[in-house]
Design a protein around this motif. Sequence first.
Motif, PDB file in Angstrom:
ATOM      1  N   GLU A   9       1.014  -1.273   0.011  1.00  0.00           N
ATOM      2  CA  GLU A   9       0.049   0.046   0.001  1.00  0.00           C
ATOM      3  C   GLU A   9       1.015   1.200   0.134  1.00  0.00           C
ATOM      4  O   GLU A   9       0.469   2.214  -0.673  1.00  0.00           O
ATOM      5  CB  GLU A   9      -0.901  -0.087   1.193  1.00  0.00           C
ATOM      6  CG  GLU A   9      -1.768   1.270   1.271  1.00  0.00           C
ATOM      7  CD  GLU A   9      -2.660   1.534   0.029  1.00  0.00           C
ATOM      8  OE1 GLU A   9      -3.043   2.648  -0.165  1.00  0.00           O
ATOM      9  OE2 GLU A   9      -3.096   0.603  -0.774  1.00  0.00           O
ATOM     10  N   ILE A  10       2.018   1.205   0.788  1.00  0.00           N
ATOM     11  CA  ILE A  10       2.837   2.214   0.763  1.00  0.00           C
ATOM     12  C   ILE A  10       3.667   2.472  -0.532  1.00  0.00           C
ATOM     13  O   ILE A  10       3.605   3.710  -1.207  1.00  0.00           O
ATOM     14  CB  ILE A  10       3.910   2.174   1.876  1.00  0.00           C
ATOM     15  CG1 ILE A  10       3.353   2.302   2.993  1.00  0.00           C
ATOM     16  CG2 ILE A  10       5.269   3.249   1.608  1.00  0.00           C
ATOM     17  CD1 ILE A  10       4.071   1.738   4.287  1.00  0.00           C
ATOM     18  N   ILE A  11       3.879   1.622  -1.146  1.00  0.00           N
ATOM     19  CA  ILE A  11       4.427   1.705  -2.531  1.00  0.00           C
ATOM     20  C   ILE A  11       3.361   2.119  -3.644  1.00  0.00           C
ATOM     21  O   ILE A  11       3.723   3.143  -4.365  1.00  0.00           O
ATOM     22  CB  ILE A  11       4.797   0.224  -3.219  1.00  0.00           C
ATOM     23  CG1 ILE A  11       6.154  -0.268  -2.300  1.00  0.00           C
ATOM     24  CG2 ILE A  11       5.116   0.104  -4.559  1.00  0.00           C
ATOM     25  CD1 ILE A  11       6.606  -1.624  -2.411  1.00  0.00           C
ATOM     26  N   ARG A  12       2.168   1.583  -3.483  1.00  0.00           N
ATOM     27  CA  ARG A  12       1.015   2.312  -4.227  1.00  0.00           C
ATOM     28  C   ARG A  12       0.879   3.774  -4.108  1.00  0.00           C
ATOM     29  O   ARG A  12       0.491   4.433  -4.933  1.00  0.00           O
ATOM     30  CB  ARG A  12      -0.221   1.435  -4.119  1.00  0.00           C
ATOM     31  CG  ARG A  12      -0.571   0.199  -4.804  1.00  0.00           C
ATOM     32  CD  ARG A  12      -1.824  -0.262  -4.695  1.00  0.00           C
ATOM     33  NE  ARG A  12      -2.302  -0.823  -3.152  1.00  0.00           N
ATOM     34  CZ  ARG A  12      -1.658  -1.897  -2.838  1.00  0.00           C
ATOM     35  NH1 ARG A  12      -1.349  -2.958  -3.627  1.00  0.00           N
ATOM     36  NH2 ARG A  12      -2.217  -2.228  -1.909  1.00  0.00           N
ATOM     37  N   GLN A  13       1.049   4.260  -2.762  1.00  0.00           N
ATOM     38  CA  GLN A  13       0.906   5.467  -2.439  1.00  0.00           C
ATOM     39  C   GLN A  13       2.070   6.509  -3.174  1.00  0.00           C
ATOM     40  O   GLN A  13       1.845   7.622  -3.746  1.00  0.00           O
ATOM     41  CB  GLN A  13       0.674   5.876  -1.031  1.00  0.00           C
ATOM     42  CG  GLN A  13      -0.599   5.310  -0.240  1.00  0.00           C
ATOM     43  CD  GLN A  13      -0.379   5.227   1.245  1.00  0.00           C
ATOM     44  OE1 GLN A  13       0.390   5.732   1.463  1.00  0.00           O
ATOM     45  NE2 GLN A  13      -1.459   4.985   1.646  1.00  0.00           N
ATOM     46  N   VAL A  14       3.256   5.742  -2.967  1.00  0.00           N
ATOM     47  CA  VAL A  14       4.238   6.552  -3.695  1.00  0.00           C
ATOM     48  C   VAL A  14       4.097   6.633  -5.349  1.00  0.00           C
ATOM     49  O   VAL A  14       4.445   7.714  -5.767  1.00  0.00           O
ATOM     50  CB  VAL A  14       5.765   5.915  -3.127  1.00  0.00           C
ATOM     51  CG1 VAL A  14       6.909   6.292  -3.935  1.00  0.00           C
ATOM     52  CG2 VAL A  14       5.868   6.020  -1.508  1.00  0.00           C
ATOM     53  N   ARG A  15       3.600   5.690  -5.796  1.00  0.00           N
ATOM     54  CA  ARG A  15       3.740   5.558  -7.293  1.00  0.00           C
ATOM     55  C   ARG A  15       2.495   6.713  -7.544  1.00  0.00           C
ATOM     56  O   ARG A  15       2.590   7.386  -8.667  1.00  0.00           O
ATOM     57  CB  ARG A  15       3.230   4.057  -7.770  1.00  0.00           C
ATOM     58  CG  ARG A  15       4.379   3.251  -7.734  1.00  0.00           C
ATOM     59  CD  ARG A  15       3.898   1.921  -8.415  1.00  0.00           C
ATOM     60  NE  ARG A  15       4.703   0.910  -8.176  1.00  0.00           N
ATOM     61  CZ  ARG A  15       5.916   0.613  -8.906  1.00  0.00           C
ATOM     62  NH1 ARG A  15       6.352   1.367  -9.775  1.00  0.00           N
ATOM     63  NH2 ARG A  15       6.664  -0.430  -8.802  1.00  0.00           N
ATOM     64  N   ALA A  16       1.542   6.668  -6.807  1.00  0.00           N
ATOM     65  CA  ALA A  16       0.347   7.807  -7.080  1.00  0.00           C
ATOM     66  C   ALA A  16       1.086   9.125  -7.011  1.00  0.00           C
ATOM     67  O   ALA A  16       0.497   9.948  -7.913  1.00  0.00           O
ATOM     68  CB  ALA A  16      -0.620   7.469  -6.168  1.00  0.00           C
TER      69      ALA A  16
END
Length: 75
Positions: free
Chosen positions: A14-21
């Motif tokens: 989820e943290i990676i998804r947030q960074v990508r976003a």
Amino acid sequence: MIILKNKTAEETEEIIRQVRAEIEFADEQSDIPISVAMGYAWTDAEEKNLPELIHCADEKMYKDKKRIKENTSSA
């Protein structure tokens, strides 16, 4: 490199998804293309093998970099 402690695999993803976003948002706001290749490794092992985790994350980062490059050149 970011080291996250006491996170589950799901929390890490989820943290990676947030960074990508956030990177995607910055790219949309910018006059120049912004992209970041990322790779990560996660373990719940009691004994952490940091060099092995870094190697695994590095391999994933290079795969992501290749994917980005292929998507950019086909656009």
